[in-house]
Scaffold this motif. Sequence first.
Motif, PDB file in Angstrom:
ATOM      1  N   LEU A  65       2.466  17.621   8.738  1.00 19.44           N
ATOM      2  CA  LEU A  65       1.362  17.990   9.631  1.00 19.44           C
ATOM      3  C   LEU A  65       1.778  19.110  10.585  1.00 19.44           C
ATOM      4  CD1 LEU A  65      -1.552  17.083  10.190  1.00 19.44           C
ATOM      5  CD2 LEU A  65      -0.648  15.624  12.015  1.00 19.44           C
ATOM      6  N   ALA A  66       3.046  19.090  10.994  1.00 20.78           N
ATOM      7  CA  ALA A  66       3.521  20.131  11.910  1.00 20.78           C
ATOM      8  C   ALA A  66       3.544  21.501  11.251  1.00 20.78           C
ATOM      9  CB  ALA A  66       4.927  19.774  12.411  1.00 20.78           C
ATOM     10  N   LEU A  67       3.624  21.539   9.909  1.00 17.88           N
ATOM     11  CA  LEU A  67       3.695  22.823   9.185  1.00 17.88           C
ATOM     12  C   LEU A  67       2.364  23.204   8.553  1.00 17.88           C
ATOM     13  CD1 LEU A  67       7.144  22.298   7.425  1.00 17.88           C
ATOM     14  CD2 LEU A  67       6.657  23.656   9.471  1.00 17.88           C
ATOM     15  N   ALA A  68       1.311  22.459   8.807  1.00 18.72           N
ATOM     16  CA  ALA A  68       0.002  22.718   8.192  1.00 18.72           C
ATOM     17  C   ALA A  68      -0.949  23.291   9.230  1.00 18.72           C
ATOM     18  CB  ALA A  68      -0.563  21.423   7.604  1.00 18.72           C
ATOM     19  N   PRO A  69      -1.139  24.602   9.269  1.00 22.05           N
ATOM     20  CA  PRO A  69      -1.980  25.194  10.325  1.00 22.05           C
ATOM     21  C   PRO A  69      -3.426  24.746  10.244  1.00 22.05           C
ATOM     22  CG  PRO A  69      -1.315  26.848   8.689  1.00 22.05           C
ATOM     23  CD  PRO A  69      -0.538  25.627   8.406  1.00 22.05           C
ATOM     24  N   TRP A  70      -3.941  24.428   9.017  1.00 29.31           N
ATOM     25  CA  TRP A  70      -5.336  24.017   8.902  1.00 29.31           C
ATOM     26  C   TRP A  70      -5.616  22.666   9.562  1.00 29.31           C
ATOM     27  CZ3 TRP A  70      -1.979  24.893   4.863  1.00 29.31           C
ATOM     28  CH2 TRP A  70      -1.410  23.755   4.280  1.00 29.31           C
ATOM     29  N   ALA A  71      -4.534  21.956   9.892  1.00 27.28           N
ATOM     30  CA  ALA A  71      -4.717  20.664  10.543  1.00 27.28           C
ATOM     31  C   ALA A  71      -4.805  20.801  12.061  1.00 27.28           C
ATOM     32  CB  ALA A  71      -3.561  19.732  10.168  1.00 27.28           C
ATOM     33  N   HIS A  72      -4.745  22.028  12.548  1.00 28.15           N
ATOM     34  CA  HIS A  72      -4.727  22.236  14.004  1.00 28.15           C
ATOM     35  C   HIS A  72      -5.907  23.100  14.420  1.00 28.15           C
ATOM     36  CE1 HIS A  72      -0.718  20.400  14.342  1.00 28.15           C
ATOM     37  NE2 HIS A  72      -0.476  20.986  13.175  1.00 28.15           N
ATOM     38  N   HIS A  73      -5.890  23.550  15.667  1.00 26.94           N
ATOM     39  CA  HIS A  73      -6.971  24.368  16.187  1.00 26.94           C
ATOM     40  C   HIS A  73      -6.471  25.792  16.432  1.00 26.94           C
ATOM     41  CE1 HIS A  73      -4.596  22.693  19.314  1.00 26.94           C
ATOM     42  NE2 HIS A  73      -5.315  23.139  20.325  1.00 26.94           N
ATOM     43  N   TRP A  74      -7.360  26.651  17.025  1.00 23.40           N
ATOM     44  CA  TRP A  74      -7.087  28.094  17.050  1.00 23.40           C
ATOM     45  C   TRP A  74      -5.802  28.515  17.764  1.00 23.40           C
ATOM     46  CZ3 TRP A  74      -6.810  30.860  21.577  1.00 23.40           C
ATOM     47  CH2 TRP A  74      -7.356  30.270  22.710  1.00 23.40           C
ATOM     48  N   PRO A  75      -5.355  27.840  18.835  1.00 21.25           N
ATOM     49  CA  PRO A  75      -4.079  28.305  19.423  1.00 21.25           C
ATOM     50  C   PRO A  75      -2.919  28.241  18.423  1.00 21.25           C
ATOM     51  CG  PRO A  75      -5.244  26.903  20.980  1.00 21.25           C
ATOM     52  CD  PRO A  75      -5.955  26.775  19.665  1.00 21.25           C
ATOM     53  N   VAL A  76      -2.916  27.221  17.571  1.00 21.86           N
ATOM     54  CA  VAL A  76      -1.850  27.132  16.563  1.00 21.86           C
ATOM     55  C   VAL A  76      -2.054  28.194  15.482  1.00 21.86           C
ATOM     56  CG1 VAL A  76      -0.747  25.621  14.868  1.00 21.86           C
ATOM     57  CG2 VAL A  76      -1.542  24.687  17.047  1.00 21.86           C
ATOM     58  N   TRP A  77      -3.327  28.458  15.141  1.00 21.10           N
ATOM     59  CA  TRP A  77      -3.574  29.522  14.161  1.00 21.10           C
ATOM     60  C   TRP A  77      -3.026  30.856  14.665  1.00 21.10           C
ATOM     61  CZ3 TRP A  77      -9.493  28.197  13.636  1.00 21.10           C
ATOM     62  CH2 TRP A  77      -9.608  26.918  13.050  1.00 21.10           C
ATOM     63  N   LEU A  78      -3.159  31.086  15.980  1.00 21.60           N
ATOM     64  CA  LEU A  78      -2.613  32.329  16.552  1.00 21.60           C
ATOM     65  C   LEU A  78      -1.107  32.426  16.314  1.00 21.60           C
ATOM     66  CD1 LEU A  78      -4.203  33.039  20.076  1.00 21.60           C
ATOM     67  CD2 LEU A  78      -4.224  34.509  18.051  1.00 21.60           C
ATOM     68  N   GLY A  79      -0.415  31.296  16.501  1.00 20.90           N
ATOM     69  CA  GLY A  79       1.029  31.291  16.291  1.00 20.90           C
ATOM     70  C   GLY A  79       1.409  31.638  14.865  1.00 20.90           C
ATOM     71  N   TRP A  80       0.712  31.013  13.888  1.00 21.85           N
ATOM     72  CA  TRP A  80       1.021  31.317  12.489  1.00 21.85           C
ATOM     73  C   TRP A  80       0.635  32.750  12.131  1.00 21.85           C
ATOM     74  CZ3 TRP A  80       4.198  28.746   9.599  1.00 21.85           C
ATOM     75  CH2 TRP A  80       4.436  27.392   9.851  1.00 21.85           C
TER      76      TRP A  80
END
Length: 426
Positions: free
Chosen positions: A115-130
């Motif tokens: 889950l920590a490596l799956a960006p689709w499981a998170h919201h936009w701030p994490v998408w920014l990081g990836w």
Amino acid sequence: MNAVAGVSVVSPANRLAAPALLLALAAGCVAWAWPAGLDGWRALAIVSAWAGSGLLAGSLLLMVREPRLAALFGGLDAQYRWHHRGGVLAYALLLIHPLALAGAGWQESPAVAWLALAPWAHHWPVWLGWAGLVLLMIGLAATFSAHLPYRRWRALHYLAGAGVLAGLGHVAALLAQLGPLWLLLPASVLAIAWRLLGADLGLAARPYRVRSVTHPAARMVEAVLEPCGPRMAVAPGQFVFAAFGDGAHFRGCREFHPFTVSGVGDDGTLAVGIKALGPCSTHVQALESGVTVRLEGPFGRFLADRAKSPQLWLAGGVGITPFIAALRAGPLAQPTVLIYLFRGAQDAAYLEELQTLAGADPQLALLAEAADGPPPLADLLGRVPQLAGRAVQLCGPAPLIDAARSELAARGVPPGAIHFELFDFR
């Protein structure tokens, strides 16, 4: 790229300025965010993220092309080397960040780690990081391709700047307190804006116009440039970035490329020697009088710190330009031997002028030699009197400089007496 000369003597303080900046920013960020009380994996994730963020911001500051900054950091080539090193190290640290978070999740279960490596499981701030990591990877990968065309390399490298902003945005969106981001974010935005608007688009450049054009050798032009505004104070041995515009029958490529100054006039004019080495410099071979040109600089201090001891200058090909600029400036103050290597008579730029200068200046001895294969360095250096006591200035292609350094060392010339600089502005 026609700039072949640069800083030959750099103080220890200037040499350490760029790595000190990177270290200070990385250490300052880690000190502010030090994860007291967290377990090993989570602590590693926080430390790697903040150290990488500090290094990224420092790397952006080191890409700013400005003469005073370049002098502070020991020359533009040294500044860009640390820009590249800081960016690569920052990317490696930022890659550790999600992996360390996954390591922390693994302690609970493999599903939590995934889950920590799956960006689709998170919201936009994490998408920014990836998004930042992906953009940085593309931009940095381009810097390792020596054969990538310049324009494509530059376009891809801009993605790295966008990646930095996305990464810092990721951190800002997740934090309750901005902390060091109050410094890193505006500094990064200003650095990117200056590089894009001031340097690459030339808003900080000075306007000049081409007064005359000559062809001192095959596939080489020398352009005399006259100021259309305030003069640029340039010394022989320095180089400028020039972007040629349009004239009556000439359309410039409008890109800034470095060219070594081959002459400095009392009336504020500059001469630059341009060898056809790439698409833009080949196009410039059709340059004509009246073309507008914008200049940035000057950069470099090659030949500026000449010792009073006898000199040996060694030039290969277009590497003769800083030396012809110094010789045109007036009689020499030290006994000097100039070794000039070129492939053939058609490539021997300024040879007739050099012979005239050597005939008029008793301090100058000229050894000019055509060499289409390996340069006859052993023979030429064997003809230089008191070689071990001379200060040596090298300018030319990297293989020639490497061969000359080996031959000089074998003949007892101390490393500290050999001055050169290799230029790679990618």
